[in-house]
Design a protein around this motif. Sequence first.
Motif, PDB file in Angstrom:
ATOM      1  N   ARG A 273     -15.100  14.601   5.067  1.00  0.00           N
ATOM      2  CA  ARG A 273     -13.636  14.612   5.029  1.00  0.00           C
ATOM      3  C   ARG A 273     -13.149  13.475   5.916  1.00  0.00           C
ATOM      4  N   CYS A 274     -12.350  12.570   5.350  1.00  0.00           N
ATOM      5  CA  CYS A 274     -11.897  11.377   6.061  1.00  0.00           C
ATOM      6  C   CYS A 274     -10.386  11.381   6.211  1.00  0.00           C
ATOM      7  N   GLY A 275      -9.919  11.100   7.416  1.00  0.00           N
ATOM      8  CA  GLY A 275      -8.502  10.927   7.678  1.00  0.00           C
ATOM      9  C   GLY A 275      -8.179   9.444   7.699  1.00  0.00           C
ATOM     10  N   ILE A 276      -7.132   9.057   6.973  1.00  0.00           N
ATOM     11  CA  ILE A 276      -6.733   7.655   6.844  1.00  0.00           C
ATOM     12  C   ILE A 276      -5.349   7.474   7.436  1.00  0.00           C
ATOM     13  N   LEU A 277      -5.168   6.431   8.217  1.00  0.00           N
ATOM     14  CA  LEU A 277      -3.861   6.030   8.721  1.00  0.00           C
ATOM     15  C   LEU A 277      -3.411   4.839   7.890  1.00  0.00           C
ATOM     16  N   PHE A 278      -2.268   5.000   7.174  1.00  0.00           N
ATOM     17  CA  PHE A 278      -1.762   3.906   6.345  1.00  0.00           C
ATOM     18  C   PHE A 278      -1.292   2.754   7.219  1.00  0.00           C
ATOM     19  N   ALA A 279      -1.469   1.537   6.718  1.00  0.00           N
ATOM     20  CA  ALA A 279      -1.037   0.333   7.429  1.00  0.00           C
ATOM     21  C   ALA A 279       0.009  -0.407   6.611  1.00  0.00           C
ATOM     22  N   GLN A 280       0.939  -1.040   7.286  1.00  0.00           N
ATOM     23  CA  GLN A 280       1.877  -1.993   6.697  1.00  0.00           C
ATOM     24  C   GLN A 280       2.849  -1.389   5.688  1.00  0.00           C
ATOM     25  N   LEU A 281       3.254  -0.131   5.841  1.00  0.00           N
ATOM     26  CA  LEU A 281       4.290   0.418   4.971  1.00  0.00           C
ATOM     27  C   LEU A 281       5.651  -0.028   5.486  1.00  0.00           C
ATOM     28  N   LYS A 282       6.476  -0.504   4.574  1.00  0.00           N
ATOM     29  CA  LYS A 282       7.835  -0.904   4.931  1.00  0.00           C
ATOM     30  C   LYS A 282       8.731   0.327   4.947  1.00  0.00           C
ATOM     31  N   LYS A 283       9.893   0.192   5.546  1.00  0.00           N
ATOM     32  CA  LYS A 283      10.839   1.303   5.645  1.00  0.00           C
ATOM     33  C   LYS A 283      11.177   1.856   4.261  1.00  0.00           C
ATOM     34  N   ASP A 284      11.416   0.973   3.290  1.00  0.00           N
ATOM     35  CA  ASP A 284      11.750   1.410   1.932  1.00  0.00           C
ATOM     36  C   ASP A 284      10.585   2.154   1.281  1.00  0.00           C
ATOM     37  N   GLU A 285       9.353   1.718   1.537  1.00  0.00           N
ATOM     38  CA  GLU A 285       8.187   2.405   0.995  1.00  0.00           C
ATOM     39  C   GLU A 285       8.066   3.802   1.579  1.00  0.00           C
ATOM     40  N   ILE A 286       8.304   3.915   2.887  1.00  0.00           N
ATOM     41  CA  ILE A 286       8.233   5.217   3.548  1.00  0.00           C
ATOM     42  C   ILE A 286       9.291   6.156   2.987  1.00  0.00           C
ATOM     43  N   GLU A 287      10.514   5.657   2.827  1.00  0.00           N
ATOM     44  CA  GLU A 287      11.595   6.490   2.287  1.00  0.00           C
ATOM     45  C   GLU A 287      11.276   6.940   0.867  1.00  0.00           C
ATOM     46  N   SER A 288      10.784   6.038   0.049  1.00  0.00           N
ATOM     47  CA  SER A 288      10.469   6.372  -1.333  1.00  0.00           C
ATOM     48  C   SER A 288       9.310   7.367  -1.415  1.00  0.00           C
ATOM     49  N   LEU A 289       8.275   7.159  -0.615  1.00  0.00           N
ATOM     50  CA  LEU A 289       7.138   8.077  -0.599  1.00  0.00           C
ATOM     51  C   LEU A 289       7.587   9.452  -0.112  1.00  0.00           C
ATOM     52  N   THR A 290       8.458   9.502   0.879  1.00  0.00           N
ATOM     53  CA  THR A 290       8.983  10.777   1.377  1.00  0.00           C
ATOM     54  C   THR A 290       9.706  11.525   0.262  1.00  0.00           C
ATOM     55  N   LYS A 291      10.552  10.819  -0.476  1.00  0.00           N
ATOM     56  CA  LYS A 291      11.284  11.441  -1.587  1.00  0.00           C
ATOM     57  C   LYS A 291      10.321  11.954  -2.652  1.00  0.00           C
ATOM     58  N   MET A 292       9.295  11.153  -2.968  1.00  0.00           N
ATOM     59  CA  MET A 292       8.325  11.560  -3.972  1.00  0.00           C
ATOM     60  C   MET A 292       7.590  12.829  -3.536  1.00  0.00           C
ATOM     61  N   LEU A 293       7.130  12.868  -2.290  1.00  0.00           N
ATOM     62  CA  LEU A 293       6.413  14.044  -1.796  1.00  0.00           C
ATOM     63  C   LEU A 293       7.318  15.270  -1.797  1.00  0.00           C
ATOM     64  N   PHE A 294       8.571  15.071  -1.419  1.00  0.00           N
ATOM     65  CA  PHE A 294       9.540  16.160  -1.417  1.00  0.00           C
ATOM     66  C   PHE A 294       9.764  16.662  -2.848  1.00  0.00           C
ATOM     67  N   ASN A 295       9.934  15.734  -3.805  1.00  0.00           N
ATOM     68  CA  ASN A 295      10.135  16.118  -5.200  1.00  0.00           C
ATOM     69  C   ASN A 295       8.926  16.866  -5.752  1.00  0.00           C
ATOM     70  N   ILE A 296       7.727  16.416  -5.414  1.00  0.00           N
ATOM     71  CA  ILE A 296       6.517  17.100  -5.873  1.00  0.00           C
ATOM     72  C   ILE A 296       6.486  18.510  -5.295  1.00  0.00           C
ATOM     73  N   GLN A 297       6.830  18.629  -4.025  1.00  0.00           N
ATOM     74  CA  GLN A 297       6.839  19.945  -3.405  1.00  0.00           C
ATOM     75  C   GLN A 297       7.822  20.873  -4.121  1.00  0.00           C
ATOM     76  N   LEU A 298       8.966  20.348  -4.525  1.00  0.00           N
ATOM     77  CA  LEU A 298       9.974  21.154  -5.212  1.00  0.00           C
ATOM     78  C   LEU A 298       9.684  21.324  -6.694  1.00  0.00           C
ATOM     79  N   GLY A 299       8.680  20.612  -7.201  1.00  0.00           N
ATOM     80  CA  GLY A 299       8.339  20.730  -8.601  1.00  0.00           C
ATOM     81  C   GLY A 299       9.094  19.765  -9.491  1.00  0.00           C
TER      82      GLY A 299
END
Length: 172
Positions: free
Chosen positions: A130-156
Amino acid sequence: ISEIGSTLFLRGCDNKMNQFYLRATVEESSRILMRLKELEPEVHENQRDTFRLAVNNVPISIYYLNDERFERPEECKLVDISTGGCCFTSEYLHGEGEVLHLKIKLDEYVAMDFVGEVIRVNDCGPGGFRCGILFAQLKKDEIESLTKMLFNIQLGNRREHSRAEQGYWTGK
């Protein structure tokens, strides 16, 4: 890339996997280098600042950085993902500090590319790590978009995202 003179809060693990937190000032910053000064220990009560979405063995492909044409994927299973990083299982042992390129496709969304550093490796028993990865070089817009995607997946919700020319994922 961070603004010179801005304050950053860093989270890491020592060799015994105990988390620690530091506060530092940015002395130099580019897409490939960040130099910090005035590192100070930071009291931090919350162990995790970002939402982590647990997934059920989602297939992902990882590549070594020297595989520039992405010809030799290692097929792994995603355990969880957040805007800070992810965890996956692999039949191969990866070393802490190793930098990998990851291709992750969640649900109906367009596949995402990440570069990340292995920060934790645990033996999962026969046939796996089992490997833990720390993402590198994400821009603010990428973080915001990924957050929204994860939230949407959680909500279905199933909202298609694509990688924009600027390098971040946008809704379609």
